[in-house]
Scaffold this active site. Structure first.
Site, short mmCIF file in Angstrom:
data_model
loop_
_atom_site.label_atom_id
_atom_site.label_comp_id
_atom_site.label_asym_id
_atom_site.label_seq_id
_atom_site.Cartn_x
_atom_site.Cartn_y
_atom_site.Cartn_z
N HIS A 172 0.52 -1.35 0.13
CA HIS A 172 0.14 -0.06 0.17
C HIS A 172 0.60 1.03 -0.06
O HIS A 172 2.09 1.39 0.78
CB HIS A 172 -0.91 0.08 0.87
CG HIS A 172 -1.89 -0.98 1.36
ND1 HIS A 172 -2.37 -1.11 2.18
CD2 HIS A 172 -2.02 -1.79 0.50
CE1 HIS A 172 -3.92 -2.03 1.76
NE2 HIS A 172 -3.00 -2.29 0.67
N TYR B 265 -9.20 4.81 8.03
CA TYR B 265 -9.39 5.69 9.48
C TYR B 265 -11.09 6.46 9.38
O TYR B 265 -10.14 7.76 8.57
CB TYR B 265 -8.16 5.96 10.06
CG TYR B 265 -7.22 5.06 10.03
CD1 TYR B 265 -6.56 4.46 9.31
CD2 TYR B 265 -6.56 4.69 11.44
CE1 TYR B 265 -5.24 3.67 9.16
CE2 TYR B 265 -5.96 3.90 12.28
CZ TYR B 265 -5.13 2.94 10.76
OH TYR B 265 -4.22 2.03 10.80
N PRO C 23 -3.21 -0.83 19.22
CA PRO C 23 -3.32 -1.04 17.41
C PRO C 23 -3.52 -0.21 17.15
O PRO C 23 -3.14 0.02 15.49
CB PRO C 23 -4.44 -2.40 17.37
CG PRO C 23 -5.73 -2.07 18.56
CD PRO C 23 -4.21 -1.02 19.40
N LYS D 155 1.96 -0.90 15.37
CA LYS D 155 3.41 -0.61 15.73
C LYS D 155 3.53 -2.11 16.78
O LYS D 155 4.96 -2.24 16.88
CB LYS D 155 3.76 0.07 16.56
CG LYS D 155 3.81 1.37 16.19
CD LYS D 155 4.87 1.40 14.65
CE LYS D 155 4.00 2.62 13.49
NZ LYS D 155 4.68 3.07 12.40
C1 LIG Z 1 -5.56 -10.02 21.04
C2 LIG Z 1 -4.73 -9.38 19.88
C3 LIG Z 1 -4.97 -8.95 18.66
C4 LIG Z 1 -3.82 -7.35 17.99
N1 LIG Z 1 -4.42 -6.74 17.27
C5 LIG Z 1 -3.72 -6.24 16.43
C6 LIG Z 1 -3.74 -5.68 15.46
O1 LIG Z 1 -4.94 -5.50 14.59
N2 LIG Z 1 -2.53 -4.96 14.51
C7 LIG Z 1 -1.72 -4.66 15.30
O2 LIG Z 1 -0.90 -3.96 14.53
N3 LIG Z 1 -1.09 -4.74 16.43
C8 LIG Z 1 -2.11 -6.03 17.27
N4 LIG Z 1 -1.42 -6.89 18.13
C9 LIG Z 1 -0.65 -6.80 18.76
C10 LIG Z 1 0.32 -7.87 18.04
O3 LIG Z 1 -0.10 -8.80 17.86
C11 LIG Z 1 1.56 -8.25 19.21
O4 LIG Z 1 2.27 -7.11 19.01
C12 LIG Z 1 2.55 -9.15 18.61
O5 LIG Z 1 1.57 -10.44 18.26
C13 LIG Z 1 4.16 -8.60 19.09
O6 LIG Z 1 4.25 -10.48 18.93
P1 LIG Z 1 5.71 -11.14 20.40
O7 LIG Z 1 5.98 -12.34 19.83
O8 LIG Z 1 6.09 -10.30 20.67
O9 LIG Z 1 4.21 -11.65 21.45
P2 LIG Z 1 2.90 -13.05 21.36
O10 LIG Z 1 2.39 -13.13 19.81
O11 LIG Z 1 2.10 -12.69 22.02
O12 LIG Z 1 3.79 -14.44 21.25
C14 LIG Z 1 3.96 -15.01 23.02
C15 LIG Z 1 3.84 -16.63 22.21
O13 LIG Z 1 4.37 -16.64 24.01
C16 LIG Z 1 3.80 -17.64 24.04
N5 LIG Z 1 3.90 -18.12 25.20
C17 LIG Z 1 3.43 -16.96 26.63
N6 LIG Z 1 3.62 -17.77 28.11
C18 LIG Z 1 4.20 -18.30 27.18
C19 LIG Z 1 4.99 -19.98 28.28
N7 LIG Z 1 5.59 -18.97 29.47
N8 LIG Z 1 5.96 -21.16 27.84
C20 LIG Z 1 6.40 -21.36 26.43
N9 LIG Z 1 5.50 -19.90 25.63
C21 LIG Z 1 4.64 -19.58 25.92
C22 LIG Z 1 2.08 -17.95 23.52
O14 LIG Z 1 1.49 -18.70 23.48
C23 LIG Z 1 2.89 -16.65 22.66
O15 LIG Z 1 2.59 -17.96 21.10
C24 LIG Z 1 -2.72 -7.65 18.56
C25 LIG Z 1 -2.75 -7.96 20.04
C26 LIG Z 1 -3.31 -9.27 20.55
C27 LIG Z 1 -2.60 -9.57 21.92
#
Ligand SMILES: Cc1cc2nc3c(=O)[nH]c(=O)nc-3n(C[C@H](O)[C@H](O)[C@H](O)COP(=O)(O)OP(=O)(O)OC[C@H]3O[C@@H](n4cnc5c(N)ncnc54)[C@H](O)[C@@H]3O)c2cc1C
Length: 397
Positions: free
Chosen positions: A75, A202, A294, A298
């Protein structure tokens, strides 16, 4: 009890953990990834979908971008809609960059396929229960197939999301939290219907914010601002489409297309930063360390930016026994985190209706939107932040 040994023990197979494991592998650094959910669960979990150009570059330059290049939707701008008119912010013309729409679960699938492909260890349904000794000889205690196991490692990467165990393992008094809750949430849906616009829209509307986004040419992703304690059961598909239609159809000639909804949920809105993002040999990445509302798209991009900084620090440690970059991990990450927090907070404040909003605040919102869309400098500021600020330290990919 099995005892495993690796260089970096990674907890969590979300975007942060999987990208870190992949980049370390390419640098010849061993890791083990633990994920408490099943592979199928993490590969189908619906979340973010907007990738900054810097995130796309890291994935493509590290060899996991083939499908992203083929299926991602590039985009060149977004539309801001208010007061009956739409205004396009042209990223390409203003800052010469673009964003790519490619669902988070597709990024996750590509990274898991790469890791499985080169046969590096990743354990699903393996829950980390405790981390300890992270000041000296770090250990992760986890459970897999009903049995207790241990990983001994040089470093622990806490990529376990907001509800994980790693941030909580840092002693109180050694970590502080900066936090803000917003008095509303987002009701998000996925629907089998071609997006009514080929770019994101938006909408600021007197009934509340609405966002039109997409995941593919056939699947629309739409959001509605709702109360923070909203119950999804109160929202039938018909009610969702009617409300979206009211909030979106403010521009003459625009009609929202509806279709079968196959996923819906409520996302709370909060800003959160943990400081520091490291303690001894334990490092926090992504949502484990920070959450952004969201609106600025970011969350996933910040997780990948943290990975970039930690990868560089670990490479300098293993290749040159130089700890300086690891010691500066928090400082380097937080510079970007706070700029993204500021941008996400600003977009959220500008585009949502607050419960106590009076006519004065409403007019200020409209004036701000008018300014952002009519001033080239202000449009360029939005564009520069939305496509992703440049990295201020050199990376490896
Ligand atoms: C419901 C939701 C909707 C979202 N929607 C948007 C959106 O529309 N737009 C946007 O920009 N961002 C969105 N976000 C934010 C974005 O998805 C996150 O910033 C991104 O997933 C961050 O990645 P991460 O790897 O840090 O964490 P996560 O994706 O949360 O990954 C963490 C992983 O660790 C695992 N884990 C946790 N504890 C343990 C443990 N004790 N042992 C082993 N594994 C474990 C979990 O199962 C998970 O798979 C959303 C977040 C959520 C929660």
């Amino acid at each position: 009890m099995a005892k495993l040994r690796t260089q970096v023990g990674i907890i969590g197979a979300g975007p942060a953990g999987l990208t870190l494991a992949h980049l370390l592998h390419l640098q010849g650094i061993e890791s083990i990834v633990l994920e408490r959910h099943s592979r199928e669960y993490v590969e189908t979990r619906v979340r973010a979908g907007v990738l900054e150009q810097g995130t796309v570059d890291i994935l493509c330059n590290s060899g996991v971008g083939e499908r992203l290049k083929r299926e991602g939707l590039q985009h060149q701008g977004v539309e801001l809609r208010f007061d009956g008119k739409g205004h396009r912010i042209d990223f390409q013309e203003l800052v010469g960059k673009s964003i790519t729409v490619y669902a988070q679960q597709e990024v996750v699938k590509d990274l898991i396929a790469a890791r499985v492909g080169y046969n590096a260890p990743i354990y699903f349904e393996a829950e980390a229960l405790r981390v300890d000794d992270y000041d000296a000889e770090p250990k992760i205690h986890y459970q897999h197939n009903g049995e207790a196991h241990e990983i001994h490692c040089d470093f622990i990467a806490g990529c376990d999301g907001f509800h994980g165990i790693c941030r909580l393992a840092i002693p109180a008094g050694q970590i502080q939290f900066h936090e803000r809750h917003y008095p509303f949430a987002w009701l998000g849906i996925l629907a089998h219907v071609p997006p009514a616009s080929h770019e994101l829209i938006y909408n600021y509307h007197e009934r509340g914010f609405a966002l039109l986004s997409m995941r593919s040419p056939e699947i629309s992703r739409l959001y509605l601002q709702c109360a923070s304690d909203e119950n999804i059961e109160n929202w039938s598909d018909d009610r969702i489409w009617a409300e979206l239609g009211t909030r979106m159809a403010t521009r003459e000639g625009f009609a929202l297309k509806d279709g079968p909804i196959f996923q819906k949920g409520i996302t709370p809105m909060r800003s959160f930063v943990a400081e520091p993002m490291q303690f001894g040999k334990l490092f926090l990445l992504g949502d484990a360390a920070h959450i952004v509302p969201p609106t600025g798209a970011k969350g996933l991009n910040l997780a990948v930016a943290d990975v970039r900084v930690l990868t560089r620090g670990l490479v300098e440690f293993y290749q040159r026994a130089d700890r300086a970059a690891l010691q500066r991990y928090t400082e380097r990450c937080l510079r970007r985190v706070w700029k993204c927090q500021r941008f996400s907070w600003w977009m959220t404040s500008m585009l949502h209706r607050f419960p106590d909003e009076d006519s004065f605040s409403h007019q200020l919102h409209l004036a701000e939107l008018d300014y952002v869309t009519s001033s080239r400098a202000a449009s360029a500021t939005l564009a520069e932040n939305y496509v992703g600020l440049p990295f201020d330290t050199p990376g490896l990919f």
